[in-house]
Scaffold this motif. Structure first.
Motif, PDB file in Angstrom:
ATOM      1  N   ALA A 337       9.259   0.916   0.569  1.00 38.58           N
ATOM      2  CA  ALA A 337       7.646   1.079   0.732  1.00 38.58           C
ATOM      3  C   ALA A 337       7.057  -0.059  -0.207  1.00 38.58           C
ATOM      4  O   ALA A 337       5.978  -0.665   0.073  1.00 38.58           O
ATOM      5  CB  ALA A 337       7.208   2.368   0.629  1.00 38.58           C
ATOM      6  N   GLU A 338       7.633   0.281  -1.300  1.00 41.86           N
ATOM      7  CA  GLU A 338       7.061  -0.685  -2.675  1.00 41.86           C
ATOM      8  C   GLU A 338       7.391  -2.305  -2.285  1.00 41.86           C
ATOM      9  O   GLU A 338       6.376  -3.410  -2.439  1.00 41.86           O
ATOM     10  CB  GLU A 338       7.606  -0.461  -3.665  1.00 41.86           C
ATOM     11  CG  GLU A 338       6.793   0.641  -4.342  1.00 41.86           C
ATOM     12  CD  GLU A 338       7.344   2.296  -3.942  1.00 41.86           C
ATOM     13  OE1 GLU A 338       6.571   3.183  -4.070  1.00 41.86           O
ATOM     14  OE2 GLU A 338       8.466   2.050  -3.072  1.00 41.86           O
ATOM     15  N   ILE A 339       8.524  -2.562  -1.778  1.00 45.32           N
ATOM     16  CA  ILE A 339       8.670  -4.050  -1.157  1.00 45.32           C
ATOM     17  C   ILE A 339       7.722  -4.641  -0.107  1.00 45.32           C
ATOM     18  O   ILE A 339       7.149  -5.468   0.006  1.00 45.32           O
ATOM     19  CB  ILE A 339      10.030  -3.923  -0.818  1.00 45.32           C
ATOM     20  CG1 ILE A 339      11.141  -3.856  -2.070  1.00 45.32           C
ATOM     21  CG2 ILE A 339      10.304  -5.606  -0.069  1.00 45.32           C
ATOM     22  CD1 ILE A 339      12.601  -3.659  -1.571  1.00 45.32           C
ATOM     23  N   ALA A 340       7.724  -3.461   0.784  1.00 40.26           N
ATOM     24  CA  ALA A 340       6.283  -3.716   1.936  1.00 40.26           C
ATOM     25  C   ALA A 340       5.097  -3.976   1.358  1.00 40.26           C
ATOM     26  O   ALA A 340       4.323  -4.945   1.748  1.00 40.26           O
ATOM     27  CB  ALA A 340       6.580  -2.687   2.895  1.00 40.26           C
ATOM     28  N   MET A 341       4.746  -3.284   0.448  1.00 37.74           N
ATOM     29  CA  MET A 341       3.354  -3.257  -0.231  1.00 37.74           C
ATOM     30  C   MET A 341       3.110  -4.653  -0.797  1.00 37.74           C
ATOM     31  O   MET A 341       2.342  -5.420  -0.457  1.00 37.74           O
ATOM     32  CB  MET A 341       3.010  -2.279  -0.862  1.00 37.74           C
ATOM     33  CG  MET A 341       2.878  -0.905  -0.408  1.00 37.74           C
ATOM     34  SD  MET A 341       2.263   0.294  -1.450  1.00 37.74           S
ATOM     35  CE  MET A 341       3.617   1.282  -2.085  1.00 37.74           C
ATOM     36  N   ILE A 342       4.289  -5.090  -1.603  1.00 38.97           N
ATOM     37  CA  ILE A 342       4.077  -6.280  -2.450  1.00 38.97           C
ATOM     38  C   ILE A 342       4.022  -7.481  -1.668  1.00 38.97           C
ATOM     39  O   ILE A 342       3.340  -8.477  -1.650  1.00 38.97           O
ATOM     40  CB  ILE A 342       4.914  -6.459  -3.421  1.00 38.97           C
ATOM     41  CG1 ILE A 342       6.395  -6.331  -2.881  1.00 38.97           C
ATOM     42  CG2 ILE A 342       4.887  -5.398  -4.508  1.00 38.97           C
ATOM     43  CD1 ILE A 342       7.496  -6.739  -3.910  1.00 38.97           C
ATOM     44  N   LYS A 343       5.066  -7.401  -0.353  1.00 38.60           N
ATOM     45  CA  LYS A 343       4.889  -8.526   0.710  1.00 38.60           C
ATOM     46  C   LYS A 343       3.665  -8.893   1.348  1.00 38.60           C
ATOM     47  O   LYS A 343       3.045  -9.881   1.639  1.00 38.60           O
ATOM     48  CB  LYS A 343       6.196  -8.538   1.488  1.00 38.60           C
ATOM     49  CG  LYS A 343       6.502  -9.352   2.566  1.00 38.60           C
ATOM     50  CD  LYS A 343       6.501 -10.767   1.759  1.00 38.60           C
ATOM     51  CE  LYS A 343       6.910 -11.809   2.515  1.00 38.60           C
ATOM     52  NZ  LYS A 343       6.121 -12.277   3.666  1.00 38.60           N
ATOM     53  N   ILE A 344       2.769  -7.533   1.405  1.00 38.01           N
ATOM     54  CA  ILE A 344       1.494  -7.749   1.898  1.00 38.01           C
ATOM     55  C   ILE A 344       0.499  -8.340   0.977  1.00 38.01           C
ATOM     56  O   ILE A 344      -0.371  -9.048   1.197  1.00 38.01           O
ATOM     57  CB  ILE A 344       0.983  -6.479   2.633  1.00 38.01           C
ATOM     58  CG1 ILE A 344       2.081  -5.737   3.642  1.00 38.01           C
ATOM     59  CG2 ILE A 344      -0.233  -6.312   3.039  1.00 38.01           C
ATOM     60  CD1 ILE A 344       1.970  -4.336   3.921  1.00 38.01           C
ATOM     61  N   VAL A 345       0.762  -7.637   0.022  1.00 39.71           N
ATOM     62  CA  VAL A 345      -0.466  -7.760  -1.080  1.00 39.71           C
ATOM     63  C   VAL A 345      -0.327  -9.293  -1.803  1.00 39.71           C
ATOM     64  O   VAL A 345      -1.454 -10.045  -1.971  1.00 39.71           O
ATOM     65  CB  VAL A 345      -0.331  -6.836  -2.333  1.00 39.71           C
ATOM     66  CG1 VAL A 345      -1.402  -6.956  -3.516  1.00 39.71           C
ATOM     67  CG2 VAL A 345      -0.836  -5.278  -1.716  1.00 39.71           C
ATOM     68  N   ALA A 346       0.790  -9.517  -2.358  1.00 38.86           N
ATOM     69  CA  ALA A 346       0.867 -10.807  -2.840  1.00 38.86           C
ATOM     70  C   ALA A 346       0.485 -12.056  -2.510  1.00 38.86           C
ATOM     71  O   ALA A 346      -0.531 -12.683  -3.079  1.00 38.86           O
ATOM     72  CB  ALA A 346       2.120 -10.948  -3.837  1.00 38.86           C
ATOM     73  N   PRO A 347       1.176 -12.475  -1.276  1.00 43.02           N
ATOM     74  CA  PRO A 347       0.676 -13.728  -0.684  1.00 43.02           C
ATOM     75  C   PRO A 347      -1.030 -13.677  -0.130  1.00 43.02           C
ATOM     76  O   PRO A 347      -1.725 -14.755  -0.311  1.00 43.02           O
ATOM     77  CB  PRO A 347       1.441 -13.843   0.591  1.00 43.02           C
ATOM     78  CG  PRO A 347       2.599 -12.872   0.229  1.00 43.02           C
ATOM     79  CD  PRO A 347       2.087 -11.926  -0.374  1.00 43.02           C
TER      80      PRO A 347
END
Length: 420
Positions: A337-347
């Protein structure tokens, strides 16, 4: 989690920042000039002298193979949490990670072979990659299908005696344009009749194998990213020994999930570095530039954007560090879940910050006179690479909804509302 970087990481941060000041920033223009000179001479797809000159300096400085944790072949490798602030620095210049042998797709391919390869495969392919003797490419995405759902992949891998015969077309094969690219990690179907997630396999294909043909480079908003490149590749009756399979038949989807976790977080770390660089450039420009009787830094709209950019960068960094911490402590699967969140948020965060920086620079911001245009193109690509935003949002929503499904006794967990 502890939000302080360890003394070891702080020392490496200082060393890496000093390396950037001494060797990366002064050569930023030289890199692009060299690629353009090669293009004018008829071939942009040759390694740049500047990067090859800097690699020995990076190794001497102890800044080599920092990305690979828990490998006896790369004892200098750091944990995800330790690597995060260093990878962030590497993201400040689009080509810098290669200097430290920490660039995609090599990092993902090395981690894949380390985690899933046989000892023979590690000796033949991983060790030279760790030394920087050659480069690699990852062949997963296909032009004819929606490859964000890897079960759609059509590339066929059929066993014939002691060989696998591979037929298919791949594209966005990053790194395949580099003449030093010696090995492809190829995903395809070995058994179309198996379960949905057991049909795929991954094999190692030497780039010089008969039947492999690089069709063309693909551009990203006009950038061809030479000499690295994102290529369309045809595999026609390509034969490799059965010993080139990774982990075994039907394990390709599993490998892809394991490979993409670290790759995604590395991209996010570099996105934060790109946003930091854009904010620095934005502030410097705003202070130096005057319009309508005031510096841009005195304009309220500029101040609001600078403040918002700082908030967004810090939020994305903290979320990325949390994901890195969880990957180190509970594993990639639990941290999905955390990996999915950062992949959405960071770029998305980086794109907004870079866009605001472009506005402060005006016409110069969209030109090649600053790194902002190519930075923006790279970050926009990351909303698609390693899974588009929509896929990650879908996965994240399912994980969230699962918390509110029926309990073992059959009753429904209801949200607490006012008045209940």
């Amino acid at each position: 989690m502890n939000f302080d970087y360890s003394p070891k990481v702080q020392e490496m941060q200082a060393r890496l920042l000093a390396f950037f000041d001494a060797h990366i920033y002064p050569n930023e223009a030289r890199f692009h000039e060299e690629v353009e000179a090669n293009r004018r001479n008829g071939n942009a797809w040759v390694p740049t002298t500047v990067i090859e000159e800097l690699k020995p300096l990076a190794r001497k400085a102890g800044l080599w193979n920092l990305f690979l944790p828990k490998s006896s072949r790369a004892p200098e490798g750091l944990s995800n949490l330790e690597y995060a602030p260093l990878c962030e620095i590497m993201g400040r210049v689009t080509w810098a990670a290669e200097v430290f042998n920490c660039s995609a797709p090599d990092t993902g391919n090395m981690e894949t072979i380390e985690r899933y390869g046989s000892e023979a495969q590690k000796t033949e392919w991983l060790e030279p990659l760790l030394r920087g003797d050659f480069r690699s490419a990852f062949l997963m995405t296909e032009p004819a299908v929606a490859s964000s759902d890897a079960t759609n992949i059509e590339c066929r891998i059929e066993r014939v005696g002691d060989e696998y015969v591979i037929n298919g077309t791949k594209w966005w094969s990053s790194g395949a344009g580099d003449p030093r690219c010696a090995i492809y990690v190829v995903m395809g179907k070995t058994n179309p009749e198996a379960g949905r997630h057991e049909q795929q396999s991954m094999v190692l294909v030497p780039a010089n194998t008969p039947g492999v043909r690089v069709i063309r480079p693909l551009t990203v908003y006009g950038y061809d990213d030479a000499p690295h490149g994102h290529m369309e590749v045809e595999l026609k009756n390509v034969r490799v020994p059965v010993g080139n399979i990774l982990l075994g038949e039907g394990r390709g989807f599993e490998i892809a999930q394991g490979r993409l976790g670290p790759g995604r977080i590395h991209h996010c770390m570099r996105s934060i570095g790109a946003a930091e660089r854009a904010l620095e450039l934005m502030c410097e420009r705003a202070i130096a530039r005057t319009a309508f009787g005031k510096t841009l830094a005195q304009q309220t709209v500029t101040q609001e954007r600078i403040a918002e950019a700082r908030c967004m960068i810090e939020q994305a960094r903290l979320l990325t560090l949390k994901a890195a911490y969880m990957m180190d402590t509970v594993g990639n699967k639990v941290a999905k879940a955390e990996i999915a969140m950062i992949k959405i948020v960071a770029p998305n965060m980086a794109l907004q910050v870079i866009d605001w920086a472009v506005q402060v620079f005006g016409g110069m911001g969209v030109s090649g006179d600053t790194p902002l245009a190519i930075m923006w193109a790279h970050q926009r690509t990351l909303r698609l690479a390693d899974g588009p935003d929509e896929v990650h949002r879908n996965s994240l929503a399912k994980l969230e909804l699962a918390k509110h499904m029926r309990l073992p006794g059959g009753e429904v967990r209801m949200p607490i509302t006012r008045g209940s």
